[in-house]
Design a protein around this motif. Structure first.
Motif, PDB file in Angstrom:
ATOM      1  N   PHE A 367       0.828  -1.205   0.000  1.00 15.29           N
ATOM      2  CA  PHE A 367       0.000   0.000   0.000  1.00 15.29           C
ATOM      3  C   PHE A 367       0.865   1.259   0.000  1.00 15.29           C
ATOM      4  CE2 PHE A 367      -3.414  -2.753   0.455  1.00 15.29           C
ATOM      5  CZ  PHE A 367      -4.623  -2.083   0.533  1.00 15.29           C
ATOM      6  N   GLN A 368       1.948   1.260   0.750  1.00 16.95           N
ATOM      7  CA  GLN A 368       2.789   2.451   0.792  1.00 16.95           C
ATOM      8  C   GLN A 368       3.534   2.666  -0.525  1.00 16.95           C
ATOM      9  OE1 GLN A 368       5.270   2.338   4.304  1.00 16.95           O
ATOM     10  NE2 GLN A 368       3.507   2.031   5.665  1.00 16.95           N
ATOM     11  N   ALA A 369       3.988   1.580  -1.146  1.00 12.94           N
ATOM     12  CA  ALA A 369       4.677   1.722  -2.433  1.00 12.94           C
ATOM     13  C   ALA A 369       3.713   2.194  -3.511  1.00 12.94           C
ATOM     14  CB  ALA A 369       5.313   0.388  -2.831  1.00 12.94           C
ATOM     15  N   VAL A 370       2.541   1.544  -3.595  1.00 14.02           N
ATOM     16  CA  VAL A 370       1.546   1.946  -4.592  1.00 14.02           C
ATOM     17  C   VAL A 370       1.051   3.356  -4.311  1.00 14.02           C
ATOM     18  CG1 VAL A 370      -0.748   1.444  -5.510  1.00 14.02           C
ATOM     19  CG2 VAL A 370       0.860  -0.421  -5.080  1.00 14.02           C
ATOM     20  N   GLY A 371       0.803   3.669  -3.037  1.00 14.58           N
ATOM     21  CA  GLY A 371       0.322   5.004  -2.681  1.00 14.58           C
ATOM     22  C   GLY A 371       1.329   6.081  -3.011  1.00 14.58           C
ATOM     23  N   ALA A 372       2.623   5.816  -2.774  1.00 10.71           N
ATOM     24  CA  ALA A 372       3.652   6.816  -3.095  1.00 10.71           C
ATOM     25  C   ALA A 372       3.703   7.084  -4.597  1.00 10.71           C
ATOM     26  CB  ALA A 372       5.010   6.337  -2.591  1.00 10.71           C
ATOM     27  N   VAL A 373       3.594   6.026  -5.414  1.00 11.16           N
ATOM     28  CA  VAL A 373       3.599   6.203  -6.871  1.00 11.16           C
ATOM     29  C   VAL A 373       2.368   6.972  -7.323  1.00 11.16           C
ATOM     30  CG1 VAL A 373       3.491   4.987  -9.081  1.00 11.16           C
ATOM     31  CG2 VAL A 373       5.005   4.159  -7.270  1.00 11.16           C
ATOM     32  N   LEU A 374       1.196   6.600  -6.795  1.00  9.52           N
ATOM     33  CA  LEU A 374      -0.024   7.290  -7.181  1.00  9.52           C
ATOM     34  C   LEU A 374      -0.011   8.747  -6.753  1.00  9.52           C
ATOM     35  CD1 LEU A 374      -2.765   4.597  -6.360  1.00  9.52           C
ATOM     36  CD2 LEU A 374      -1.892   5.259  -8.603  1.00  9.52           C
ATOM     37  N   TRP A 376       2.665  10.614  -6.329  1.00 12.07           N
ATOM     38  CA  TRP A 376       3.622  11.320  -7.187  1.00 12.07           C
ATOM     39  C   TRP A 376       3.013  11.621  -8.542  1.00 12.07           C
ATOM     40  CZ3 TRP A 376       6.058   9.333 -11.711  1.00 12.07           C
ATOM     41  CH2 TRP A 376       7.066  10.139 -12.231  1.00 12.07           C
ATOM     42  N   ARG A 377       2.254  10.671  -9.099  1.00  6.92           N
ATOM     43  CA  ARG A 377       1.606  10.903 -10.386  1.00  6.92           C
ATOM     44  C   ARG A 377       0.506  11.951 -10.260  1.00  6.92           C
ATOM     45  NH1 ARG A 377       1.891   7.035 -14.436  1.00  6.92           N
ATOM     46  NH2 ARG A 377      -0.330   7.337 -14.887  1.00  6.92           N
ATOM     47  N   ALA A 378      -0.263  11.901  -9.161  1.00 10.29           N
ATOM     48  CA  ALA A 378      -1.309  12.899  -8.970  1.00 10.29           C
ATOM     49  C   ALA A 378      -0.730  14.297  -8.793  1.00 10.29           C
ATOM     50  CB  ALA A 378      -2.171  12.527  -7.754  1.00 10.29           C
ATOM     51  N   ASN A 379       0.422  14.369  -8.142  1.00 12.90           N
ATOM     52  CA  ASN A 379       1.078  15.675  -7.962  1.00 12.90           C
ATOM     53  C   ASN A 379       1.518  16.275  -9.305  1.00 12.90           C
ATOM     54  OD1 ASN A 379       2.318  17.728  -6.140  1.00 12.90           O
ATOM     55  ND2 ASN A 379       4.196  16.993  -7.104  1.00 12.90           N
ATOM     56  N   ARG A 380       1.872  15.424 -10.248  1.00 14.38           N
ATOM     57  CA  ARG A 380       2.269  15.879 -11.569  1.00 14.38           C
ATOM     58  C   ARG A 380       1.094  16.051 -12.495  1.00 14.38           C
ATOM     59  NH1 ARG A 380       7.063  12.595 -14.154  1.00 14.38           N
ATOM     60  NH2 ARG A 380       6.788  14.354 -15.584  1.00 14.38           N
ATOM     61  N   GLY A 381      -0.117  15.694 -12.001  1.00 13.67           N
ATOM     62  CA  GLY A 381      -1.302  15.838 -12.818  1.00 13.67           C
ATOM     63  C   GLY A 381      -1.476  14.749 -13.849  1.00 13.67           C
TER      64      GLY A 381
END
Length: 382
Positions: A367-374, A376-381
């Protein structure tokens, strides 16, 4: 914006935790409390006391479930109402917006750890003690099955099965001192006979065989029945241990140390005793793994709030929905996936070769690995 988001998450968190705690509490009340009430074994005052003791136990599961639901609902609305778009247009990144929420999740992890490792187990033990007293189930509370019992001074008890006081495969070690065994008693079956009037506990052993070790050699004895009577003088101020799953973290550490310090039988033991020793050593390994599983569960599950926050924030933004039912459905699915690993680890507690105590950490890592990737992607739009 920070104050607004934290306020929204806290308000929603209070509501969702209350709802989930009520559901968990209701299930336990229907299972354990209402049958006693309908049987006229407790009054309404004891009913409310029992419910109060179940609340901390319910909060163990309600807090992580409430946190992921709160983040999904709040950030789903935040995105659907175009507030996130407005914040980005003003030059504010998503990461700068959500760091107070992540900090809040870490604070909830500390609160969850307190419930998991201390408050919840103690409340659960008090509830079970209250229920046990009301049901007069003294036999099961005296000698739990599958555990080494050192509560009686000078003796170590072990029974493979305890079916309402009917024992199977009983082993009793009498200690010459704190570490050395001078007599070993093995019985295929036995029976617990609590005598409340005399405040005594009688253990009847059938088809019993004993081996006494002294300076002249081993003395073997067989008997169709042996009765062992424990008076109040032998068990004064004795405190019955809770089950492993209901121990606090400190009690689990003491139990682990106790298992490591179990006495050993000498090399001059008979082949039968050596076979019994091998069985006991395997049970010791299984008991040790059960303790490790419970200890790791208490710590790993405390980090669920942070894991759920990392996943819930970007998923809420990506779903882009204001409907409450959508957020609750997603939360239940994610909680189900997370808890599947917990159930897997607990179910393998009797198989130390699979290292089930490490499996309990897998959902946090995922969950932490997937959440960190998601995130980061959401932060970049993206």
């Amino acid at each position: 914006m920070h104050k607004y988001l934290v306020g929204q998450v806290l308000a929603t968190l209070l509501l969702t935790v209350s709802v989930f705690a009520f559901v968990v509490l209701l299930l336990n009340v229907l299972k354990d409390v209402l049958p006693l009430l309908f049987a006229h074994q407790i009054g309404f005052w004891l009913l409310f006391k029992a419910i109060g003791l179940l609340v901390p136990f319910a909060c163990i599961y309600a807090l992580p479930m409430g946190f992921i639901t709160a983040t999904l609902l709040v950030f789903g609305r935040f995105s659907a109402d175009q507030e996130l778009t407005a914040a980005r247009a003003g030059g504010v990144s998503l990461l700068s917006l959500v760091w107070p929420i992540l900090l809040l999740s870490l604070l909830c992890c500390g609160l969850s750890a307190w419930f998991n490792m201390e408050i919840g187990p103690r409340a659960r033990v008090q509830f079970l003690a209250l229920k046990g007293d009301l049901m007069a189930n003294l036999a099961n509370s005296e000698i739990p099955e599958g555990r080494f019992i050192r509560d009686f001074p000078g003796y170590i008890f072990y029974t493979e099965k305890n079916d309402d006081g009917k024992l199977q495969n009983v082993l009793i070690y009498r200690l010459a001192d704190k570490t050395n065994v001078d007599t070993t008693i093995h019985a295929e079956r036995g029976y617990l006979n609590p005598q409340r009037a005399d405040n005594q506990l009688v253990i009847d052993l059938f088809d019993a065989r004993s081996v006494t070790v002294n300076g002249k050699g081993n003395i073997f004895q067989s008997s169709p029945k042996i009765s062992m009577n424990f008076s109040p003088d032998a068990v004064t101020n004795r405190v019955t241990k809770p089950s492993i799953s209901n121990m606090t973290y400190e009690q689990l550490q003491q139990e682990l140390l106790s298992l490591e310090n179990l006495p050993r039988i000498g090399t001059n033991s008979t082949a039968e005793l050596k076979a019994q020793l091998q069985m006991i050593q395997q049970d010791k390994k299984n008991s040790t793994e059960s303790v490790l599983v419970t200890m790791n569960f208490q710590i790993a599950f405390a980090f669920a709030c942070f894991s759920f926050a990392l996943v819930g924030i970007p998923l809420g933004i990506r779903v882009h929905r204001r409907e409450t039912n959508v957020g609750i459905l997603m939360a239940l699915i994610l909680v189900g996936v997370y808890y599947a690993f917990i159930m897997l680890g607990k179910s393998l507690a009797g198989h130390p070769e699979f290292c089930p105590h490490l499996i309990l950490w897998v959902p946090n890592l995922i969950f932490q690995a997937v959440g960190a990737v998601l995130l980061w992607r959401a932060n970049r739009g993206v």
